[in-house]
Design an enzyme around this catalytic site. Structure first.
Site, mmCIF file in Angstrom:
data_model
loop_
_atom_site.group_PDB
_atom_site.id
_atom_site.type_symbol
_atom_site.label_atom_id
_atom_site.label_comp_id
_atom_site.label_asym_id
_atom_site.label_seq_id
_atom_site.Cartn_x
_atom_site.Cartn_y
_atom_site.Cartn_z
ATOM 1 N N GLU A 134 -11.110 5.719 15.189
ATOM 2 C CA GLU A 134 -10.790 4.877 15.070
ATOM 3 C C GLU A 134 -10.090 3.681 14.117
ATOM 4 O OE1 GLU A 134 -14.584 3.134 14.164
ATOM 5 O OE2 GLU A 134 -15.606 5.215 12.344
ATOM 6 N N GLU A 182 4.111 1.777 -1.004
ATOM 7 C CA GLU A 182 4.523 1.939 -2.982
ATOM 8 C C GLU A 182 3.372 2.187 -3.853
ATOM 9 O OE1 GLU A 182 8.495 -1.099 -2.701
ATOM 10 O OE2 GLU A 182 5.891 -1.870 -2.530
ATOM 11 N N ASP A 202 0.925 -1.342 -0.355
ATOM 12 C CA ASP A 202 0.168 -0.328 0.276
ATOM 13 C C ASP A 202 0.949 1.398 0.034
ATOM 14 O OD1 ASP A 202 -1.875 -1.878 0.583
ATOM 15 O OD2 ASP A 202 -2.797 -0.998 2.283
ATOM 16 N N LYS A 215 -8.524 1.396 11.268
ATOM 17 C CA LYS A 215 -8.952 0.945 10.236
ATOM 18 C C LYS A 215 -8.708 -0.169 9.307
ATOM 19 C CE LYS A 215 -7.570 2.822 5.348
ATOM 20 N NZ LYS A 215 -8.130 1.446 4.717
ATOM 21 N N CYS A 246 29.219 -29.763 3.445
ATOM 22 C CA CYS A 246 29.518 -28.542 4.315
ATOM 23 C C CYS A 246 30.139 -27.602 3.465
ATOM 24 C CB CYS A 246 30.016 -28.874 5.297
ATOM 25 S SG CYS A 246 30.092 -27.730 6.692
HETATM 26 S S1 IVH Z 1 -14.332 5.394 7.016
HETATM 27 C C1 IVH Z 1 -14.679 7.372 2.553
HETATM 28 N N1 IVH Z 1 -13.678 3.899 8.764
HETATM 29 O O1 IVH Z 1 -10.903 1.822 4.264
HETATM 30 C C2 IVH Z 1 -15.728 7.403 3.505
HETATM 31 N N2 IVH Z 1 -13.345 3.891 6.320
HETATM 32 O O2 IVH Z 1 -8.867 3.599 2.515
HETATM 33 C C3 IVH Z 1 -15.243 7.396 4.888
HETATM 34 N N3 IVH Z 1 -12.416 1.393 6.033
HETATM 35 O O3 IVH Z 1 -13.414 2.630 1.472
HETATM 36 C C4 IVH Z 1 -14.861 5.956 5.028
HETATM 37 N N4 IVH Z 1 -11.949 0.949 8.171
HETATM 38 O O4 IVH Z 1 -13.775 0.991 2.825
HETATM 39 C C5 IVH Z 1 -14.169 4.648 7.049
HETATM 40 N N5 IVH Z 1 -12.953 2.738 10.912
HETATM 41 C C6 IVH Z 1 -13.275 3.315 9.214
HETATM 42 C C7 IVH Z 1 -12.706 2.050 8.522
HETATM 43 C C8 IVH Z 1 -13.034 2.308 6.782
HETATM 44 C C9 IVH Z 1 -11.528 0.748 6.923
HETATM 45 C C10 IVH Z 1 -12.298 1.554 4.599
HETATM 46 C C11 IVH Z 1 -13.165 1.543 3.282
HETATM 47 C C12 IVH Z 1 -12.230 2.796 2.858
HETATM 48 C C13 IVH Z 1 -11.077 2.356 2.946
HETATM 49 C C14 IVH Z 1 -9.988 3.334 2.235
#
Ligand code: IVH
Length: 706
Positions: A137, A56, A54, A139, A440
């Site tokens: 929160e 890169e 990701d 990801k 060896c």
């Molecule tokens: S908020 C873009 N919160 O990451 C609209 N996304 O790389 C708001 N994702 O498309 C998204 N955990 O699928 C949000 N706690 C989280 C998330 C999250 C994973 C994903 C989501 C998004 C992608 C973007």
């Protein structure tokens, strides 16, 4: 296949070029750059098999963004910066999302977060000191979904697709237990609502699935994300159901009342929405999120997660920071690619691609030959990696690795780096097979590979390479723990001809040592003290430090508990050794052979004359297991990585509850506790059929340590 092998190779070559590029000079190169990004998006979203990390990808993406800013005249409507990448395939019906499903902007350091704060404040018309809340929160690393409820019922679910349209996966989504099928949205005056979230697989489920696949001879999933996204689009919903996906909800993207749209009026903040969804029974990261009053608080939250990430039940690749107040979100708006009110702070990359330049064959303390890959240096979680163990011949052949291959390297948590796989589609035909030596590398003796063993070994007792490695092991923390006497110093002494066998470590000439470059009187004196201290060690340490094949720390402890004077072991026969738990015929044979060898006995005598303790001490006495515990009378063994606590700690806990910890799977074993990445021990225990197999959760459930 959307890309031919030739195109794949070309695009990969261009990838390397763009990863090094500082800017883009011409419109045709810009087009190439876009093509490269589209290609990697397809590998990631459609194939679930990315060629680059990701990190890169983001570097190349940012290069495109920058170049488009500098050259607006080269703009193009179908640039990856203008749209969301696509995971559409042809197997499902596509449906329109109620609102575009966007990506997130990525940040990698605190400076990026501070820049985000400044941008948001400007968009919201807020001064630097004015109050602005952020909702932070985890990801989640899985597959995005959009779920629609109408009149309180789940009516439709879709994948992200290209952001505007996604694949309809309602039947599959209905099998996800953390998505309630009926929800009383009507009590809020809402007749239609769209929720966004991530379908994920817990690390524990992922482990279990891969274990089963290994037993069934099926290819393994590289990570929980792949295992989740693949099955989200399974043809048969029963397949989705069997995988036990979870869905975390993290956004309310649309809500409609009887009288038209009501978002964002239903709740003033994102946090309030999430609490409501939690109350409705959705899975939201309610305990793990934080409402932060300042960007400094956000930074602390980010720091916390960097440490917590490994122990978390789900794979996460960063944290997401959102403006909490919905009216402020509206003020910020969105680009065609991402909302301006949110940013993803990504953790440092743990995977990267590199090229396999060469393989060296290193000899270990008992003569095992370990192939070590030399790779083009890459940064992984803050460390430069240029050398990676390939473990043994089977590891190489299972992955079909070749010199010259492009490979995917991973370094997760404290785990040592390893090669996940090669990319055969990038081969140019010039790659060379890795030829395992038949002799060896240190003494040219033909290598042997014993039945049931993964490693080739040098059988020569007098092999110089082996002897040096044994000395390094002897002085190490695990064995005699001679503080300050590490690998490089031992190699130096060895090269000077000061060391011929282990006893020489106890008769060093500290005068000579103090005259070595970089040493001096003080270091020599410190070393002397460490060596003197080690002479007092319990005998299990000495026995472990003798480098007898199959005699690890645990077995050494068991034997030491049964003997008063170490050289007495010369009178033991194989049977007597085998009467000790965990000592099998192979270890017993090696022990008998070691103590029957006059040279070894002479070495021990010399050590004793130099003051090395040969008599059992209190520390050599067996530790008494707790009695009356739930594991009383049971033997237990741990394998793989535990999430909740270290292996030592778990072993101590089991002992406290009455268990005896074994070192290997044998017919004496009662319970095997299986952590992450469990290997041959599990297979062996399954084969025995008499061992109770517990996963980590079940183990802790039993200990009552919930
Ligand atoms: S908020 C873009 N919160 O990451 C609209 N996304 O790389 C708001 N994702 O498309 C998204 N955990 O699928 C949000 N706690 C989280 C998330 C999250 C994973 C994903 C989501 C998004 C992608 C973007």
């Amino acid at each position: 296949m959307r890309y031919t092998p030739d195109q794949t190779r070309d695009l990969n070559r261009l990838t390397g070029h763009f990863l090094e590029a500082a800017d883009i000079q011409s419109q045709p190169s810009l087009e190439q750059l876009r093509e490269v990004l589209r290609f990697h998006e397809w590998r990631y979203y459609v194939l679930d098999d990315p060629l680059i990390s990701d990190f890169e990808y983001d570097r190349i993406y940012k290069l495109l963004e920058r170049s488009e800013q500098v050259h607006p005249e080269w703009a193009s409507e179908d640039s990856p910066t203008r749209r969301v990448s696509s995971d559409l395939t042809e197997s499902f019906a596509t449906v329109d999302h109620l609102n575009p499903m966007l990506s997130l902007e990525n940040s990698y350091d605190l400076a990026d977060l501070e820049a985000f704060d400044l941008r948001v404040r400007k968009l919201c018309g807020l001064g630097a000191e004015e109050a602005l809340e952020y909702f932070a929160e985890p990801k989640f690393d899985g597959g995005s979904i959009a779920v629609i409820y109408e009149h309180d019922r789940l009516v439709r679910a879709a994948t992200r697709g290209d952001g505007a349209r996604g694949e309809e996966i309602t039947a599959n989504a209905r099998t996800i237990r953390s998505l309630p099928l009926r929800v009383a949205f009507s009590t809020l005056g809402i007749s239609r609502v769209e929720l966004r979230g991530e379908a994920v697989l817990s690390k524990q489920r992922f482990q279990a699935i891969n274990l089963q696949r290994e037993t069934d001879g099926l290819p393994l999933f590289a990570n929980p994300r792949n295992a989740a996204t693949g099955v989200l689009r399974a043809k048969d919903p029963a397949e989705t159901a069997s995988r036990n996906l979870d869905a975390f909800i993290f956004q309310v993207s649309y809500a409609e009342g009887q009288n038209g749209r009501i978002l964002p009026d239903a709740f003033p903040t994102h946090a309030a929405w999430m609490e409501q969804l939690d109350a409705f029974g959705f899975k939201v990261a309610i305990a793990d999120r934080k409402v932060c009053k300042t960007i400094a608080e956000v930074e602390r939250y980010v720091g916390e997660w960097t440490g917590r990430r490994d122990a978390y039940a789900y794979d996460i690749d960063g944290v997401v920071i959102k403006v909490n107040e919905l009216s402020m979100q509206l003020r910020c708006g969105s680009t065609a690619h991402h909302p301006r009110w949110a940013v993803a702070h990504k953790f440092q990359a743990r995977q990267a691609s590199s090229s396999l330049l060469d393989v060296e064959f290193q000899i270990g303390k008992i003569g095992s030959i370990t192939p070590v890959a030399k790779i083009a240096p890459v940064q992984l979680a803050g460390v430069t990696v240029s050398s990676v163990s390939l473990h043994n011949e089977d590891f190489i052949s299972q992955r079909d690795l070749r010199i010259g291959d492009q490979v995917l390297v991973e370094r997760a948590g404290d785990v040592i780096p390893y090669i996940v796989k090669a990319f055969p589609e990038l081969r140019k035909g010039l790659e060379k097979p890795i030829v395992f030596p038949s002799r060896c590398p240190a003494c040219s003796t033909p290598l042997v590979r014993e039945e049931d063993e993964a490693a080739w070994r040098c059988p020569n007792d007098r092999c110089e390479g082996k002897r040096l490695q044994c000395m390094i092991h002897h002085a190490s923390k695990d064995a005699m723990d001679i503080d300050g006497l590490g690998r490089s110093l031992i190699e130096r002494f060895y090269d000077l001809g000061w060391l011929t066998d282990l006893s020489d470590l106890y008769s060093l000439d500290y005068e000579d040592i103090s005259e070595l470059e970089g040493m001096g009187k003080k270091s020599a004196e410190n070393l002397r003290k460490s060596v003197e201290k080690a002479k007092e060690n319990p005998i299990y340490r000495l026995l472990h430090g003798l480098c007898i094949h199959h005699v690890g720390k645990k077995i050494a402890q068991r034997i030491a508990a049964q003997v008063q004077y170490l050289p007495d072991l010369a009178d033991w026969d194989a049977e007597r050794f085998m009467a000790i738990d965990d000592v099998g015929p192979v270890a017993a044979g090696n022990l008998v052979r070691f103590f029957a060898n006059p040279q070894n006995l002479q070495m021990l005598r010399r050590m004793e004359a130099l003051g090395v303790n040969m008599r059992a001490t209190e520390a050599d006495q067996p530790q008494v297991s707790g009695s009356g515990g739930i594991f009383e009378g049971k033997t237990i063994l741990f394998t793989g990585t535990l999430e909740r606590m270290g292996r030592d700690e778990a072993e101590r806990l089991a002992e406290k509850l009455g268990a005896r910890v074994l070192a290997a799977v044998s017919s004496k074993l009662n319970i095997l506790v299986v952590g992450r990445d469990a290997g041959s021990k599990l297979a062996k225990a399954q084969k025995l059929g008499t061992v109770e197999i517990l996963d980590e959760q079940a183990f802790f459930d039993r200990t009552g340590n919930e």
